[in-house]
Design an enzyme around this catalytic site. Sequence first.
Site, PDB file in Angstrom:
ATOM      1  N   TRP A 170      -3.189  -2.577  -1.262  1.00  2.49           N
ATOM      2  CA  TRP A 170      -2.910  -3.979  -1.621  1.00  2.49           C
ATOM      3  C   TRP A 170      -3.620  -4.790  -0.539  1.00  2.49           C
ATOM      4  CZ3 TRP A 170      -0.411  -8.322   0.432  1.00  2.49           C
ATOM      5  CH2 TRP A 170      -0.053  -9.310  -0.494  1.00  2.49           C
ATOM      6  N   LYS A 229       5.525  -4.565  -4.220  1.00  3.49           N
ATOM      7  CA  LYS A 229       6.966  -4.320  -4.311  1.00  3.49           C
ATOM      8  C   LYS A 229       7.664  -4.503  -2.968  1.00  3.49           C
ATOM      9  CE  LYS A 229      10.731  -3.186  -6.454  1.00  3.49           C
ATOM     10  NZ  LYS A 229      11.350  -4.307  -7.190  1.00  3.49           N
ATOM     11  N   HIS A 282      15.923 -37.739  -8.536  1.00  2.00           N
ATOM     12  CA  HIS A 282      15.344 -38.147  -7.250  1.00  2.00           C
ATOM     13  C   HIS A 282      13.858 -37.813  -7.163  1.00  2.00           C
ATOM     14  CE1 HIS A 282      19.291 -39.246  -5.835  1.00  2.00           C
ATOM     15  NE2 HIS A 282      19.734 -38.131  -6.394  1.00  2.00           N
ATOM     16  N   GLU A 307      16.146 -18.537  -9.251  1.00  2.00           N
ATOM     17  CA  GLU A 307      15.760 -17.163  -9.575  1.00  2.00           C
ATOM     18  C   GLU A 307      15.048 -17.112 -10.934  1.00  2.00           C
ATOM     19  OE1 GLU A 307      15.214 -14.422  -8.418  1.00  2.00           O
ATOM     20  OE2 GLU A 307      15.590 -12.861  -9.904  1.00  2.00           O
ATOM     21  N   ASN A 356      -1.426   1.848   6.084  1.00  2.00           N
ATOM     22  CA  ASN A 356      -0.616   0.723   5.592  1.00  2.00           C
ATOM     23  C   ASN A 356      -0.319  -0.168   6.784  1.00  2.00           C
ATOM     24  OD1 ASN A 356      -0.520   2.070   3.206  1.00  2.00           O
ATOM     25  ND2 ASN A 356       1.682   2.492   3.245  1.00  2.00           N
ATOM     26  N   GLY A 357      -0.360  -1.476   6.574  1.00  2.00           N
ATOM     27  CA  GLY A 357      -0.025  -2.399   7.661  1.00  2.00           C
ATOM     28  C   GLY A 357      -1.218  -3.249   8.035  1.00  2.00           C
ATOM     29  N   LYS A 380      11.299 -15.717 -11.354  1.00  2.00           N
ATOM     30  CA  LYS A 380      11.020 -14.583 -12.243  1.00  2.00           C
ATOM     31  C   LYS A 380       9.971 -14.974 -13.283  1.00  2.00           C
ATOM     32  CE  LYS A 380      12.527 -11.922 -10.880  1.00  2.00           C
ATOM     33  NZ  LYS A 380      13.312 -11.253  -9.869  1.00  2.00           N
ATOM     34  N   GLU A 410       6.390 -15.419 -11.617  1.00  4.20           N
ATOM     35  CA  GLU A 410       5.716 -14.200 -11.154  1.00  4.20           C
ATOM     36  C   GLU A 410       5.297 -13.309 -12.321  1.00  4.20           C
ATOM     37  OE1 GLU A 410       8.027 -11.675  -8.540  1.00  4.20           O
ATOM     38  OE2 GLU A 410       9.859 -12.089  -9.634  1.00  4.20           O
ATOM     39  N   ARG A 435       4.442   0.019  -6.229  1.00  5.78           N
ATOM     40  CA  ARG A 435       4.438  -0.816  -5.026  1.00  5.78           C
ATOM     41  C   ARG A 435       3.445  -1.975  -5.130  1.00  5.78           C
ATOM     42  NH1 ARG A 435       6.477   2.479  -0.438  1.00  5.78           N
ATOM     43  NH2 ARG A 435       5.127   1.391   1.007  1.00  5.78           N
ATOM     44  N   CYS A 462       0.823  -1.205   0.000  1.00  9.28           N
ATOM     45  CA  CYS A 462       0.000   0.000   0.000  1.00  9.28           C
ATOM     46  C   CYS A 462       0.863   1.262   0.000  1.00  9.28           C
ATOM     47  CB  CYS A 462      -0.879   0.030   1.240  1.00  9.28           C
ATOM     48  SG  CYS A 462      -1.793  -1.476   1.519  1.00  9.28           S
TER      49      CYS A 462
HETATM   50  C1  F6R Z   1      10.883 -11.094  -6.947  1.00 10.10           C
HETATM   51  C2  F6R Z   1      11.002 -10.061  -5.929  1.00 10.10           C
HETATM   52  C3  F6R Z   1      10.746 -10.453  -4.528  1.00 10.10           C
HETATM   53  C4  F6R Z   1      11.650  -9.662  -3.572  1.00 10.10           C
HETATM   54  C5  F6R Z   1      11.276  -9.995  -2.114  1.00 10.10           C
HETATM   55  C6  F6R Z   1      12.207  -9.325  -1.128  1.00 10.10           C
HETATM   56  O1  F6R Z   1      11.149 -10.587  -8.221  1.00 10.10           O
HETATM   57  O2  F6R Z   1      11.265  -8.925  -6.222  1.00 10.10           O
HETATM   58  O3  F6R Z   1      10.880 -11.818  -4.347  1.00 10.10           O
HETATM   59  O4  F6R Z   1      12.981 -10.002  -3.830  1.00 10.10           O
HETATM   60  O5  F6R Z   1       9.963  -9.590  -1.871  1.00 10.10           O
HETATM   61  O6  F6R Z   1      12.161  -7.947  -1.256  1.00 10.10           O
HETATM   62  P1  F6R Z   1      13.297  -7.038  -0.670  1.00 10.10           P
HETATM   63  O7  F6R Z   1      14.545  -7.344  -1.416  1.00 10.10           O
HETATM   64  O8  F6R Z   1      12.816  -5.639  -0.886  1.00 10.10           O
HETATM   65  O9  F6R Z   1      13.444  -7.380   0.781  1.00 10.10           O
END
Ligand code: F6R
Length: 604
Positions: free
Chosen positions: A74, A599, A502, A479, A98-99, A483, A486, A27, A2
């Site tokens: 959010w 974000k 396995h 990773e 927020n929260g 990626k 998502e 965000r 948010c």
């Molecule tokens: C994936 C992504 C998330 C962040 C995770 C941690 O593309 O961006 O998995 O890496 O939410 O976020 P930070 O690095 O801000 O603690």
Amino acid sequence: MCGIIGILGKTDTVPAMLGALKRLEYRGYDSAGVAVLDDGQIKRRREIGKLQALMNSVGDDPIAGTSGIGHTRWATHGEPTTKNAHPHITSRVAVVHNGIIENFRDLRDELKNLGIICEGESDTEVITKLLDHYLQDGMDPVTAFKAMISRVTGAYALAVLMSGEKDLMLGARRGSPLVIGLGDGEMFFGSDALALADLTNRLIYMEEGDLAVLSHSKAEIYDKNDTLVQRKISFSHISGALIDRGNHRHFMQKEIYEQPTVVAQTLGRYLNPNTGTIALPAMDFSLANISKITLVACGTSYYAALVAKYWIEQYAHVSVDVDIASEFRYRNPVYAQGGLCLFISQSGETADTLAALRHAKDAGQHVGVIVNAAESSMAREAALVMHTHAGPEIGVASTKAFTCQLAVLAAFTVALGVERSVIETSRSRALVAELESAPTLISKILSDHDPIISMADKLASARDILFVGRGIQYPIALEGALKLKELSYIHAEGYAAGELKHGPIALIDEHVPVIGIAPKGEISKKTISNLQEIAARKGNVILVSDDISLSTEFKGAFIMPTAGQFIEPLVYAIPVQLIAYYTAVAKGTDVDQPRNLAKAVTVE
Ligand code: F6R
């Protein structure tokens, strides 16, 4: 997650609030709203979906006022409906939050017993009604706000407007960040510096438990003990122009292309190319005496930590534990005497990572962070701060922050090895030289990756995709899978290539593409054997490697430039980002704001 904007302004605040909400879009959110004081009365507009819906609503049925609060939500408690969108209002108050208010059910029951009914499922509605109740009881605005705050448990950043109070805006923070912006006869609240970019560059980052009383001419801050305090004023260099896509179709694409520059920028803060040495920020302990390192992070940052485990153990000979932040404190970790805990985060606000940091700090560990957001909570709470210099990352999926984290972790590894006398001067010079070559190699991939685009067109129709790698490329496989899932919503998993037999090999048939990450070297021979086992079962293998002799061995291949072994994970991160990006583009998904994602994840 948010986003909050609050403006005590001189002219109509609605256009500036919508501009701030636009800057907060990155965000992640699923509804948005604004409320203003119009002739002392609260007026509000809320819409679900993209900000454009709110803009249309305000355009069709305008509201205006010199003080206002706005929010991108959010969903946590309650679905993303208009009823649950912020601001929540009564005739007396408007609240954005927020929260998560953890005791909202108890408070809701308490209000119900008083005959005050909450209509939605939102925790914010409950605290709005509670605040309204205290005002109705005759408390003055600040006393009522303090009384409400004293009743809530959980995490919050709040901005509050009250009817008839044209020269007053209230805010509070615990667990979620809130920034005060100091203007010229104007005052602001923002959930981050980007919200306030273009409005003011004089910022006060509120601290845990702070409560703020803003008027047009001053900002009074009370700490968690209700003592009036002075907080440091910081000057922000963030401009709204930074959230411009330029000629790129998506922020993610722009951020992928920025990597040669930002990785070089980040390395430049740590490497001395003339001496082949690395300088870390000053610390009040000696790296030579560290017996164990614990790396803690979430998501992509966690995968950076996994890469670092391979680096640190192999090159600096220190034992490393890696933990997912949301698991860390609940598993009662055994800390080593005088151990170092390093927390890795782009945002510096991820709730689980921040809580893990505090856990380690309370346990007397040396605490360091690798963080991109310079003024974030983690940067302010850690003794050792190693900044990545990636610049604001707007695409929800992390790209340039990840490679900059790897750059810092690689530099840290070399410094640690030198400090512990396991890396000699000549070796250090060679590793520094490798690191310096990384930006050029990344540029090379970016300027010549057409095969990935046609590969992605085919991947877009797959239902499941596997990424496999061995050794230090295993985290890159993880990773790649994260990626891809998502961004494109295609089910993807990363596996250590040796693990396939396995169990996961049961998934293989001609419909499952398997992306094998195997830079030439001793270990790649093993990965290639594993890929051959997949091909023998009709698996559709795509090889990512610098071994040109294997370019026709499998159904597909992307041939990489050859990189020094030390920096291979940094360089192989790029093709997996590109595969995910172009697959998502081919599928037509929302690349910069994938569904359900936020974000900075500021709730547990
Ligand atoms: C994936 C992504 C998330 C962040 C995770 C941690 O593309 O961006 O998995 O890496 O939410 O976020 P930070 O690095 O801000 O603690």
